[in-house]
Design a protein around this motif. Structure first.
Motif, PDB file in Angstrom:
ATOM      1  N   ILE A   1      61.510 117.538  37.829  1.00  0.00           N
ATOM      2  CA  ILE A   1      60.227 117.699  38.512  1.00  0.00           C
ATOM      3  C   ILE A   1      59.715 119.112  38.255  1.00  0.00           C
ATOM      4  O   ILE A   1      60.467 120.086  38.396  1.00  0.00           O
ATOM      5  CB  ILE A   1      60.382 117.478  40.029  1.00  0.00           C
ATOM      6  CG1 ILE A   1      61.041 116.127  40.311  1.00  0.00           C
ATOM      7  CG2 ILE A   1      59.027 117.570  40.735  1.00  0.00           C
ATOM      8  CD1 ILE A   1      61.357 115.900  41.776  1.00  0.00           C
TER       9      ILE A   1
ATOM     10  N   ASN B   1      58.212 114.473  36.114  1.00  0.00           N
ATOM     11  CA  ASN B   1      57.476 114.288  37.359  1.00  0.00           C
ATOM     12  C   ASN B   1      56.757 115.589  37.710  1.00  0.00           C
ATOM     13  O   ASN B   1      57.245 116.688  37.414  1.00  0.00           O
ATOM     14  CB  ASN B   1      58.440 113.934  38.492  1.00  0.00           C
ATOM     15  CG  ASN B   1      59.193 112.651  38.228  1.00  0.00           C
ATOM     16  OD1 ASN B   1      58.727 111.567  38.518  1.00  0.00           O
ATOM     17  ND2 ASN B   1      60.397 112.771  37.670  1.00  0.00           N
TER      18      ASN B   1
ATOM     19  N   CYS C   1      55.736 110.458  35.112  1.00  0.00           N
ATOM     20  CA  CYS C   1      56.007 109.590  36.257  1.00  0.00           C
ATOM     21  C   CYS C   1      55.289 110.093  37.510  1.00  0.00           C
ATOM     22  O   CYS C   1      54.086 110.268  37.501  1.00  0.00           O
ATOM     23  CB  CYS C   1      57.520 109.486  36.462  1.00  0.00           C
ATOM     24  SG  CYS C   1      58.396 108.801  35.026  1.00  0.00           S
ATOM     25  N   GLY C   2      56.032 110.347  38.566  1.00  0.00           N
ATOM     26  CA  GLY C   2      55.439 110.677  39.847  1.00  0.00           C
ATOM     27  C   GLY C   2      54.534 111.895  39.814  1.00  0.00           C
ATOM     28  O   GLY C   2      54.808 112.880  39.140  1.00  0.00           O
TER      29      GLY C   2
ATOM     30  N   PHE D   1      54.761 104.108  42.371  1.00  0.00           N
ATOM     31  CA  PHE D   1      56.001 104.863  42.363  1.00  0.00           C
ATOM     32  C   PHE D   1      56.843 104.466  43.579  1.00  0.00           C
ATOM     33  O   PHE D   1      56.584 103.473  44.235  1.00  0.00           O
ATOM     34  CB  PHE D   1      55.687 106.358  42.317  1.00  0.00           C
ATOM     35  CG  PHE D   1      54.761 106.713  41.169  1.00  0.00           C
ATOM     36  CD1 PHE D   1      55.194 106.579  39.859  1.00  0.00           C
ATOM     37  CD2 PHE D   1      53.455 107.128  41.396  1.00  0.00           C
ATOM     38  CE1 PHE D   1      54.348 106.867  38.794  1.00  0.00           C
ATOM     39  CE2 PHE D   1      52.605 107.420  40.340  1.00  0.00           C
ATOM     40  CZ  PHE D   1      53.050 107.295  39.036  1.00  0.00           C
TER      41      PHE D   1
END
Length: 386
Positions: free
Chosen positions: A194, A222, A262-263, A289
């Motif tokens: 992340i 992310n 992704c997120g 998600f």
């Protein structure tokens, strides 16, 4: 394959802020991506198969019992429910499907449900199959493989030098042991992290080179979507140009990895999502998600197709590595799930496939916690100011 840039060059590139220079960096990353993967893509979808009440203290996660954020809750899904969501993912155009659970380990009963779900997805869909179920032993990794799982996701989350700021109950070394167990079983690895957890630019470079040493098949990126009531709940979103820059840098450091965004991509990137794709992505997490909403699958497919990329799925029941193989394509006709399910004269928009894409807004019960334990690291949970 070794990185295309050195640690020193990556550090210098990490400091650029001029948009024209970032666009030049993006073009360099795009050329590296196309050279190795041509126009193939690797589109994923997931289901949150067990949610809420996690015993760990990861500072970004609302599911932690140490976070004051509302908790999305449900017990482990049945194998039949997992298959329902897999069929919806296939209808939406995903190439692979990931079964995700909270926490760092599953009970014997819940693990068996994941195994049975994997068997059913392998039998009834053309999807490639992934699992993200926390720490595991080599024996459990082997059991996943025998059930039809092909890839296991287990993030390092951030640079090792910053890791203790992210979690104090889940150790970095434990994450590495799980990744080694997955590889020992002959499974593909999916390892990422992340951005915007408070790490420095130098630590982002550090994480990228640590990932290069791990050499995962897939690298999910992310972007922190701050959840009020978590340790990082008051952080500002990352600047979208900054995010695009780091995607391109990571691509150049890991030229053969499959990159997916992704997120947090919707909230952080906004209109720059197509530029992020050009910065070196192989795919995105389609649909929603774990606890937040994503983009419509049609929008995601169009975003890749506008760059000349092929989002088609091949009818191989996931037995072959296309679309993410590193040497070429599988040939074959692309199945049209909608066309197979509807009357030829019925408008596609009216087709009811009897499945629903994973939707946290309707399929999770968000419940406030009655009591929140003090964080083991002593940090406060935060909410945005103003």
């Amino acid at each position: 394959m070794p990185p295309l840039i050195t640690h020193e060059e990556a550090t210098r590139l990490g400091e650029i802020e001029d948009h024209a220079r970032i666009e030049a960096l993006v073009q360099r990353a795009w050329e590296a991506r196309v050279q190795r993967f041509d126009d193939s893509t690797d589109m994923c979808s997931l289901v949150n198969a067990k949610s809420g009440g996690c015993a760990e203290d990861c500072g970004f996660c609302a599911q932690s019992r140490f976070a004051e954020a509302q908790t999305p809750m449900h017990a482990m899904m049945s194998p039949e429910q997992i298959l329902e969501h897999a069929r919806a993912a296939e209808a939406a155009g995903a190439h692979r499907f990931c079964m995700v659970t909270q926490g760092q380990g599953l009970s014997k009963r819940d693990f068996e449900r994941i195994l049975q779900g994997a068997r059913m997805v392998a039998e009834h869909t053309n999807l490639k199959r992934c699992a993200s179920i926390g720490h595991m032993s080599p024996a459990r990794a082997q059991a996943l493989k025998e059930a039809g799982i092909q890839r296991v996701h287990h993030n390092v989350e951030t640079a090792q030098s910053y890791y203790d700021e992210v979690s104090s109950t889940v150790k970095y070394e434990g994450r590495i042991r799980t990744i080694e167990a997955v590889r020992e079983a002959g499974l593909e690895t999916c390892v990422g992290g992340i951005l915007n957890l408070g790490e420095s630019r130098e630590q982002r470079v550090e994480m990228a080179f640590e990932l290069a040493a791990i050499d995962p098949t897939s690298v999910p990126i992310n972007l922190l979507n701050p959840r009020p009531g978590t340790k990082f709940g008051d952080r500002e979103p990352i600047d979208p140009w900054e995010a695009v820059k780091w995607i391109a840098i990571f691509r150049l450091i890991l030229p053969e990895a499959l990159f997916r965004l992704c997120g947090g991509r919707v909230e952080n990137l906004g209109e720059l999502q197509p530029l992020a794709v050009k910065a070196g992505l192989n795919g995105v997490m389609m649909g929603n998600f774990l606890t937040t909403l994503g983009s419509e699958p049609d929008e995601d497919r169009a975003m890749f197709e506008e760059l000349g990329l092929n989002v088609a799925r091949q009818p191989d029941n996931a037995a072959d590595p296309r679309p993410d193989n590193r040497s070429g394509w599988l040939c074959g006709e692309t199945p049209d799930v909608l066309a197979q399910a509807k009357d030829r004269e019925q408008p596609a928009a009216t087709v009811d496939l009897g499945v629903r894409l994973w939707d946290p807004s309707t399929q999770l019960r968000h419940q406030p916690k009655r009591a929140v334990a003090r964080r083991p690291d002593g940090a406060a949970n935060r909410v945005p100011v103003g």
